[in-house]
Design an enzyme around this catalytic site. Sequence first.
Site, PDB file in Angstrom:
ATOM      1  N   ASP A 106       0.862  -1.178   0.000  1.00  0.00           N
ATOM      2  CA  ASP A 106       0.000   0.000   0.000  1.00  0.00           C
ATOM      3  C   ASP A 106       0.898   1.227   0.000  1.00  0.00           C
ATOM      4  O   ASP A 106       1.971   1.218   0.611  1.00  0.00           O
ATOM      5  CB  ASP A 106      -0.900   0.019   1.238  1.00  0.00           C
ATOM      6  CG  ASP A 106      -1.971  -1.064   1.213  1.00  0.00           C
ATOM      7  OD1 ASP A 106      -2.385  -1.463   0.115  1.00  0.00           O
ATOM      8  OD2 ASP A 106      -2.388  -1.491   2.301  1.00  0.00           O
ATOM      9  N   ASP A 120      -7.075  -1.517  -4.434  1.00  0.00           N
ATOM     10  CA  ASP A 120      -8.115  -1.142  -3.466  1.00  0.00           C
ATOM     11  C   ASP A 120      -9.059  -0.098  -4.063  1.00  0.00           C
ATOM     12  O   ASP A 120     -10.278  -0.158  -3.868  1.00  0.00           O
ATOM     13  CB  ASP A 120      -7.490  -0.583  -2.187  1.00  0.00           C
ATOM     14  CG  ASP A 120      -6.600  -1.587  -1.479  1.00  0.00           C
ATOM     15  OD1 ASP A 120      -6.819  -2.806  -1.621  1.00  0.00           O
ATOM     16  OD2 ASP A 120      -5.683  -1.143  -0.765  1.00  0.00           O
TER      17      ASP A 120
END
Length: 168
Positions: A106, A120
């Site tokens: 991330d 995401d």
Amino acid sequence: MYLIDQVTKVLAVALLEPGRVVPVLEPVLQLRLVRNPGAAFSFATGATWVFTVIAVVVVVAVLRVARRLGSRGWAVALGLVLAGAAGNLTDRLLRAPGFARGHVVDFLELPNWPVFNVADSAICTAAVLVVVLALRGTDVDGRREARAPAQDAGGAEGAGDAARRPRA
């Protein structure tokens, strides 16, 4: 979208130092490299293998439903789900600490929001699109659900139609 997710993750790992913040569009967007073993908000970090199984199930389910697609909106939504699930599944399968236990990369951070990635974003966008399609009554095959006849305040169906009909 899958390719964009994978390329941006490779770049993030190569160019960002873990935990160090890089302002992009202050105060809205910054980059911060994080390796996430869990789900959103670092939920269930000890159950990485569970998310691997869930991602495999999602990919298989989307591929099965794709054979019935007749709606452009559903095609986009399911394509985004597939790309997002496959992007994070790739991390879980191929990244450290090992097969089916890998941590997801991330690197995008918004104010008051957990760090996330392109996969995401694809999944969240798909979720919004699915809600819109459901509210519009659009089925995966492209048909629209028939709506019940409107009722007036007195509960009579088609009252407006009766008013327009000539009396005998």
